[in-house]
Design an enzyme around this catalytic site. Structure first.
Site, PDB file in Angstrom:
ATOM      1  N   HIS A 159       0.815  -1.104   0.080  1.00 50.09           N
ATOM      2  CA  HIS A 159       0.062   0.119   0.099  1.00 50.09           C
ATOM      3  C   HIS A 159       0.929   1.000   0.040  1.00 50.09           C
ATOM      4  O   HIS A 159       1.983   1.129   0.658  1.00 50.09           O
ATOM      5  CB  HIS A 159      -0.712  -0.021   1.190  1.00 50.09           C
ATOM      6  N   ASP A 203       2.306   2.139   3.248  1.00 52.47           N
ATOM      7  CA  ASP A 203       3.340   1.280   3.973  1.00 52.47           C
ATOM      8  C   ASP A 203       4.612   1.636   3.659  1.00 52.47           C
ATOM      9  O   ASP A 203       5.578   1.440   4.420  1.00 52.47           O
ATOM     10  CB  ASP A 203       3.190  -0.134   3.341  1.00 52.47           C
TER      11      ASP A 203
END
Length: 437
Positions: A99, A102
């Site tokens: 993501h 992240d």
């Protein structure tokens, strides 16, 4: 700097090995049904669980011990990039997934957030060129920040909707730059708690509008990744719109999106929806919608999305059996959307957990390949439905039967004789295949 200096590259040593840091079943060059294991499985490491996860849960702080824990947010993000490529090389996995949040921390503004992201994407691009690692898919995290408390693409607030669209736009640009083979949409907050304050039709229409915008922009910038939607019935929303494979396929068909999307299916999400993983794969497969897999398992005694590493050999075998029957996962892969248990807090556990998952899927692949080679279960199906290959059954399949013709046939009052499904024998046979490889 080496983040896993005491771990050597994991090798295949076979079933006779007692080395915990070795594969017993995953031999990437072993051929199953004409393809190498590595080509069937296309393993990927989940950035969020492996490098940003800290072992925290609703009842306690993180327990994970990582070499980057003491660093500032951006330095920590840079260290995780280095750790990612070292881990991929040592575990022997070709792909990773992430993501946007992240890999880089959010800033005070969207401009600052995107600047942070660009810095890390530069490093990822360099690491991919030097290591040969590839990006299976990326996605936008539109569920963690409080701005998404009421949803993103289904938010009742147009300002939030616009922010989500900007985040998707940036995600598509990042995916193109890094050569992502897929791009995933997961509607973590795309759902509702009560219909008394929800315009269900408007929210679904707006979500479809966002997807159509993404399709148009990907085409505009030349990003040819396969778009994927990941179903999940609940958590964090009580009722999420992409409940399961069937619901998601229905949504895609209603909004003329079925030619642009396939499904990224997760095992633990299937069980939360009251299904098995193999059920969801079969539903996607018969609709030509199987795109990719998130490999994990849940604990049926706990009842939430525990994201455990997959070690259930019956589940991995039936998963790979359905994948093989569907013709494979194409541009998708087997992404370990799984996290080590809170008590498994040492860095060595990251390797041991991935070895367990990779060996379990390799074991399942070998068993499933043998099942298909022997044609045992296909023979059971052919025999069970043989009444549709002749007589009145053949007329039904040919589209020649009518209610009148079926009534006339039933009025002949021929004896109806059902046959046993032999379920217990079938399950024992499955066990024989699993434990013979």
């Amino acid at each position: 700097m080496s983040y896993f200096g005491n771990i050597d590259k994991i090798q295949f040593e076979g079933k006779g090995s007692d080395n915990p840091f070795a594969f017993k079943h995953y031999n990437p060059d072993e051929v199953v049904l004409g393809k190498k294991m590595s080509e069937h499985l296309r393993f990927a490491v989940a950035y969020w669980h492996t490098f940003t996860g800290d072992g925290s849960d609703p009842f306690g702080a993180g327990t994970a011990v990582r070499a980057w824990d003491h660093l500032s947010p951006m330095d920590k993000a840079k260290a995780r990039v280095e750790a990612n490529f070292e881990f991929l090389e040592k575990i022997g996995v070709p792909y990773y997934c992430f993501h946007d949040r992240d890999i880089a921390p959010e800033g005070e503004t969207l401009q600052e957030t995107n600047k942070n992201l660009d810095v890390i994407v530069d490093l990822l691009e360099q690491g991919m060129k030097s290591s040969g690692a590839k990006l299976l898919w990326n996605t936008a995290n539109m569920f963690t920040n409080p701005r998404f408390t009421h949803g993103a693409g289904t938010a009742p607030n147009a300002d939030v909707y616009a922010y989500a669209a900007a985040q998707v736009k940036k995600g598509l640009e990042v995916g193109k730059r890094l050569g992502a083979e897929n791009y995933v949409f997961w509607g973590g907050r795309e759902g509702y708690e009560t219909l008394l304050n929800t315009d269900l039709g408007l929210e679904l229409d707006n979500l479809a509008r966002l997807y159509h915008m993404a399709i148009a922009y990907a085409k505009e910038i030349g990003f040819d990744a396969q778009f994927l939607i990941e179903p999940k019935p609940k958590e964090p929303s009580k009722h999420q719109y992409d409940f399961d494979a069937a619901t998601t396929i229905s949504f895609l068909q209603k909004y003329d999106l079925q030619n642009h999307f396939k499904l990224n299916l997760e095992a633990n999400h299937a069980t939360l929806a009251g299904h098995t993983f193999e059920h969801e794969i079969r539903v996607a497969g018969i609709n030509n919608m199987l795109g990719s897999l998130d490999a994990n398992q849940g604990d049926l005694l706990l009842g939430w999305d525990t994201d455990e590493f997959p070690t259930d050999l019956y589940a991995t075998t039936l998963t790979m059996y359905e994948v093989l029957r569907a013709g494979g996962i194409g541009r998708g892969g087997v992404n370990f959307d799984a996290k080590v248990r809170r008590g498994s807090f040492e860095v060595e556990d990251l390797f041991l957990a991935h070895i367990a998952g990779m060996d379990s899927f390799a074991w399942g692949l070998k068993a499933a390949g043998k099942m298909i080679e022997d044609n045992f279960f296909e023979g059971i199906l052919e025999n069970r439905y043989r009444s549709f290959s002749e007589g009145i059954g053949a007329e039904v399949l040919a589209g020649k039967a009518t209610l009148q013709s079926l009534e006339a046939y039933a009025l002949q009052n021929n004896p109806i004789k059902n046959e046993s499904g032999r379920q217990e024998r079938i399950k024992l046979k499955l066990s024989e295949y699993i434990f013979s490889v």
